[in-house]
Write an enzyme that holds these catalytic residues in place. Sequence first.
Site, PDB file in Angstrom:
ATOM      1  N   HIS B  37       0.847  -1.197   0.000  1.00 21.00           N
ATOM      2  CA  HIS B  37       0.000   0.000   0.000  1.00 21.00           C
ATOM      3  C   HIS B  37       0.878   1.242   0.000  1.00 21.00           C
ATOM      4  CE1 HIS B  37       0.801   0.866   4.244  1.00 21.00           C
ATOM      5  NE2 HIS B  37       0.799  -0.435   4.390  1.00 21.00           N
ATOM      6  N   ASN B  38       0.261   2.415  -0.244  1.00 19.78           N
ATOM      7  CA  ASN B  38       1.037   3.660  -0.217  1.00 19.78           C
ATOM      8  C   ASN B  38       1.659   3.813   1.164  1.00 19.78           C
ATOM      9  OD1 ASN B  38       0.276   4.242  -2.810  1.00 19.78           O
ATOM     10  ND2 ASN B  38      -1.186   5.848  -2.264  1.00 19.78           N
ATOM     11  N   GLY B  41       6.810   1.408   1.820  1.00 15.98           N
ATOM     12  CA  GLY B  41       8.257   1.416   1.650  1.00 15.98           C
ATOM     13  C   GLY B  41       8.751   0.980   0.279  1.00 15.98           C
ATOM     14  N   GLU B 162       5.680   2.827 -10.488  1.00 18.59           N
ATOM     15  CA  GLU B 162       4.289   3.181 -10.811  1.00 18.59           C
ATOM     16  C   GLU B 162       4.181   3.873 -12.168  1.00 18.59           C
ATOM     17  OE1 GLU B 162       1.607   4.629  -7.904  1.00 18.59           O
ATOM     18  OE2 GLU B 162       2.859   4.001  -6.225  1.00 18.59           O
TER      19      GLU B 162
END
Lengths: 279, 266
Positions: B37-38, B41, B162
Site C-alpha cells: 500500500h502507499n 516502503g 508506478e
Amino acid sequence: MGIEFENVNYKYDKRNAKYAIKNIDLKIDSLNEFICLVGHTGSGKSTLIQHMNGLILANSGIVKVSGSDVKKTRNINSVRRKVGMVFQFPEYQLFEETVEKDIIFGPTNFGVSKKEAILKAKEVAKLVGLEQTILEKSPFNLSGGEMRRVAIAGVLAMEPDILILDEPTVGLDPKGQREMMELFKKIHQTTKKTIIVVTHDMDVVSEYSTRVIVMKEAEKKFDGLARDLFLDQKLLEELNLKKPTYIKIAEKINKKLNRNYQIGCLSLAELIKEIVKGE
Amino acid sequence: MEIIKVENMSFSYSKEEIFKDFNIVINKGEWITILGHNGSGKSTLTKVMIGLLKKETGIIKINGIELTEENVYDVRKNIGIVFQNPDNQFVGSTVKDDLAFGLENLCLAHDEIEMRIEKYLTKVNMLEYKDKEPHNLSGGEKQRVAIAAVLSMEPEIIILDEATSMLDPKGKEEVIEVIKNLSENNTVITITHNLSEAILSDRVIVLNKGKIVLDGKPLAVFKETEKILSAGLDLLPSMKIANKLAELNYQDEELKGILWELNSKM
C-alpha cells in the site's frame, strides 16, 4: 434545477475543423444522480465538465445552471458556487498554512463570515473522514490520501448543489481508491446531491453509477444505465470500452462450464447471488 | 545469478524507521513486482537499493560490487528508472532530442547516438514520433519515450516506479506490452498497484511496514488472502468470489477448479 445543455458546441481553435464537444444535449438533475462520465483521453470529457461551471463558454448553444444561461449571467461566481469542481490531483492546489485555513478559503472568498466558515470546515472535515485534530496541521505534512480529502472538503465547504470530480482516484493505492469512492457514495447518500465522476475504471462505473455518459470524438454516444451499456456488445466495441470485471468473469464461467448465469451482474454481490441462486 | 543483493540494510527518514535488517536478492533476468500500500516502503526500497537514498547500515551489492559513496555514480549507469508522472521527465524539445540528451552525456559518437535513438524508439514503437514535441503526446506515448530514453543508456536493470498508474487504460496496455518485451532481456523491477500487471511478472514481493510479508510466483502469492488483506492490498476478483462462496458454505468443486483460470487474462 440542475444543469442543461442545448446543442452545445466548442472548439479550442476556431480555424480548425476539430470540435472539442459537438451537438451536446444534456439534462442533469441537481439531486439524486450519481453519474459516471467515461471516454478515452481526448474524447471531450474535460471540456464538457468545464462548461458546467462556466470555466469554458460555449461557441454556440446554451448551457444553463439552475435555470440561468451561463453566458448571460452577470454573476459567474454564483454559477461556480453551485457547481463544485474537484480537478485531477487536487492536493497540488493546497497552499495555506493550516488545513482549516485551506478549507475556509473558498467560502470566505464568497462572502461567508469567518466564524461561519470555520463551523462549516469542521462539518465537511467530518464528512470526508478527517479527524478534527487535523484542522490545525499543515496540509503539507499529510499523506496523499488525506491531502486529497482536504482539497475535496474545501470544495464541499462552498456548499455546491452539484459536485464534479475529475478522475478522483488516480494515483491512490487500491484501498485508497475504494475508500475514496465509498466517500463519494456517502456524500451522495447523506446530502442527496448529484455527483459526477470522470473515470476510466469500468468497475467504478458498474458499482456506483446511477447513470453513465459516454463521450467519443467530441460527441455524446451513450447516456443511460450501466447495465444497458455493458450488455450491448456491439456498442461497447464501437465505443472501445471494456466490460467490468464481474461481467467478464460471469461470461467466462458460462463459457467454460457451460452454465447459464445471467451476465448483467454489476458487482461481486450480484454475481454471488446469481451463482448461489443457480443451485 | 544475483544482480542485486541487499544484506541487513537499515534506513530511516529522520526519526521514522523504515527498514531494519532488510534482506533481498534479485536475480539476473528476473521481472520482479513490488506490491504494497502507499507508504509501505516500495519506492524507498528501490531508492536505497540504487543509492539514491543513503542506507544507515548494511551492504548493497550490484553485480557483485559493493555500493559505496565513491562508486555509486558508476554503478548507477547500469540502472535506469522510469517514474510515475509522464510530464516530469522530459528535457528535450523533441522526442529525439530527449533521448540524445542522455546519450550525449555518455560522450558517445554521433553515429552511435543516432543508431541508439533509432533502435530504442523502434523498440517502444515510437519511431514515427521522433520529431514531435513531447508535450503533444498522450500519457502512454510519453511514458514509452521515457522508457526508450532509459533503454538507450543500455542499463542492465530497469526500474519502473508506478509507471502506468497515471495512464488511461489504453496507455496502460501500451506500456505493459513494452515492459513485457523488456523483461525478456533485462532485469526489470516494477512497482505497481495494478494486479493484472503484477500477475505477468516472474516474481512478486509484498511489502508491509518495511518487511517482506510474501515472496514468490504471482499466483502463489495471491492465494495468501489473509496476508494480502493485512498488507492493505486488494484481492484478485476470483479470490473474492472464492472467499464469498466459502463464507456462504456454497459447494461447487467444478467452479472452484476454474476460478484461477479466470484471472489469467484479466
